[in-house]
Design a protein around this motif. Structure first.
Motif, PDB file in Angstrom:
ATOM      1  N   ARG B 132     -31.146  40.190 111.391  1.00  0.00           N
ATOM      2  CA  ARG B 132     -32.086  40.050 110.270  1.00  0.00           C
ATOM      3  C   ARG B 132     -32.950  41.290 110.092  1.00  0.00           C
ATOM      4  O   ARG B 132     -33.310  41.656 108.967  1.00  0.00           O
ATOM      5  N   PHE B 133     -33.268  41.944 111.202  1.00  0.00           N
ATOM      6  CA  PHE B 133     -34.062  43.165 111.158  1.00  0.00           C
ATOM      7  C   PHE B 133     -33.291  44.257 110.407  1.00  0.00           C
ATOM      8  O   PHE B 133     -33.817  44.916 109.508  1.00  0.00           O
ATOM      9  N   ILE B 134     -32.018  44.403 110.766  1.00  0.00           N
ATOM     10  CA  ILE B 134     -31.176  45.409 110.126  1.00  0.00           C
ATOM     11  C   ILE B 134     -30.974  45.068 108.651  1.00  0.00           C
ATOM     12  O   ILE B 134     -31.086  45.915 107.772  1.00  0.00           O
ATOM     13  N   LYS B 135     -30.703  43.793 108.377  1.00  0.00           N
ATOM     14  CA  LYS B 135     -30.446  43.374 106.998  1.00  0.00           C
ATOM     15  C   LYS B 135     -31.678  43.602 106.104  1.00  0.00           C
ATOM     16  O   LYS B 135     -31.565  44.020 104.950  1.00  0.00           O
ATOM     17  N   ALA B 136     -32.857  43.340 106.641  1.00  0.00           N
ATOM     18  CA  ALA B 136     -34.089  43.517 105.868  1.00  0.00           C
ATOM     19  C   ALA B 136     -34.317  44.985 105.518  1.00  0.00           C
ATOM     20  O   ALA B 136     -34.986  45.309 104.540  1.00  0.00           O
ATOM     21  N   ARG B 137     -33.779  45.898 106.321  1.00  0.00           N
ATOM     22  CA  ARG B 137     -33.974  47.325 106.108  1.00  0.00           C
ATOM     23  C   ARG B 137     -32.838  47.962 105.329  1.00  0.00           C
ATOM     24  O   ARG B 137     -32.943  49.102 104.907  1.00  0.00           O
TER      25      ARG B 137
END
Lengths: 141, 138
Positions: B132-137
Motif C-alpha cells: 500500500r505504501f508503494i501503491k500510494a506513491r
C-alpha cells in the motif's frame, strides 16, 4: 471424510454472516478482513479506530470460545518455515491487488451478487485447490 | 464511540464464528481444498451458512436509508473485471492453499496459536503495508 463437521461449520458460518450483517447495519461497512487490515494501517484519522476495535474483537473471540471448550484451539500448521512466509506474502499481495479475500469477496460480495466477487472467489478457490493438489503430489504436507 | 463499539462486537462474532467452524485450523482448510484426496467438505458449510445469513440480512439492512451509527452505507461500486482482480485472487488462492490460512483466521489465530501464527500474520501485515505504501506513491 472422518473429520466432517457440518453442524459446527454451519453454526460458525451463520455467526460470520451475523457479524457481516451487524457491521453493515450499525457502521455501514463491508466485513472484508483484508480491506479492514489495509485501512487499519494507512486510512485517514476518522477511519481507523473502528478497524482496530474490529480486529481486537477478532483476536479476543477465540480465547472466549476456548474458555468454554479448549478443543477449538487445538490447531495444526501443516506448512511452516519459508513456505509459510511465502504463503503470507502471496496472501498479502493477492488480497490487496484483488481487493478482497474469503470474507470480502467470498461472503459479503457474493451475498450482494457481485460478479467481481464471484469471479474472484472461483479464482482463489481454483488456485487454492490446484496448490493443495500439487503439494500433495510432491509429498509435502 | 458507538461505531467502534459496534465494530468490536462484529469482530467478536466474526472471530467466534471462525473458531467454532474451525476455519482457524490450517489443517482443516487444507483438507477442504484437497478435493482429490481425503476431502473434508465441512468448510463449504461455513461459506454456505455465512452466505445465506448475509444474503438475507443485507436484503433487510440495505432497504434502510443508512446504518444506525453512520450517515451512509459504504458499498463497493466497481463492476469491471480486470487483471488485478483475477491475478490478485489467483495469487491469494496459492497462498491460501500453501498455508491453509486466509487473513481473518490468521489474525484470529494469533491470539492463541503461537509462533507460526505470528510469522504468518507479521509477514502478511508487513507485505500489505509495503504494497500500500508503494501503491500510494506510484
Amino acid at each position: 471424510m472422518e473429520n466432517f463437521t457440518p453442524v459446527s461449520a454451519a453454526i460458525g458460518g451463520a455467526m460470520i454472516g451475523l457479524s457481516a450483517v451487524w457491521l453493515m447495519a450499525s457502521a455501514g461497512r463491508i466485513a472484508g478482513i483484508s480491506g479492514i487490515v489495509g485501512g487499519a494501517l494507512d486510512a485517514g484519522k476518522g477511519d481507523k479506530l473502528w478497524r482496530w476495535t474490529f480486529l481486537a474483537g477478532l483476536l479476543l473471540a477465540p480465547l472466549i470460545v476456548g474458555f468454554f471448550d479448549a478443543s477449538f484451539l487445538e490447531i495444526d500448521f501443516p506448512t511452516t518455515g519459508s513456505l509459510l512466509v511465502l504463503a503470507a506474502v502471496l496472501v498479502g499481495i493477492g488480497t490487496q491487488l484483488g481487493n478482497g479475500c474469503t470474507s470480502g469477496h467470498g461472503v459479503c460480495g457474493n451475498a450482494r451478487l457481485s460478479i467481481r466477487s464471484l469471479l474472484a472467489t472461483l479464482t482463489f478457490m481454483g488456485t487454492g485447490i490446484v496448490t493443495v493438489f500439487i503439494m500433495r503430489s510432491l509429498g509435502g504436507v | 464511540m458507538r461505531i467502534p463499539i459496534s465494530t468490536f462486537i462484529a469482530g467478536l462474532l466474526f472471530g467466534g464464528g471462525l473458531t467454532v467452524s474451525q476455519m482457524v485450523n490450517p489443517e482443516k482448510v487444507i483438507s477442504f481444498l484437497d478435493v482429490t484426496g481425503n476431502w473434508d467438505p465441512s468448510l463449504a458449510f461455513v461459506m454456505g451458512g455465512a452466505l445465506i445469513v448475509t444474503f438475507l440480512g443485507y436484503k433487510l439492512v440495505l432497504k434502510r436509508r443508512g446504518p444506525l451509527f453512520d450517515d451512509r452505507f459504504r458499498l463497493p461500486t466497481r463492476k469491471d473485471i480486470d487483471a488485478p482482480l483475477l491475478g490478485g485472487a489467483a495469487l491469494f488462492g496459492v497462498g491460501w492453499g500453501l498455508a491453509g490460512l486466509c487473513p481473518g483466521p490468521a489474525i484470529a489465530s494469533a491470539s492463541f496459536a503461537g509462533p507460526n501464527a505470528y510469522i504468518f500474520v507479521g509477514t502478511m501485515i508487513a507485505t500489505v503495508f509495503i504494497y500500500r505504501f508503494i501503491k500510494a506513491r506510484a
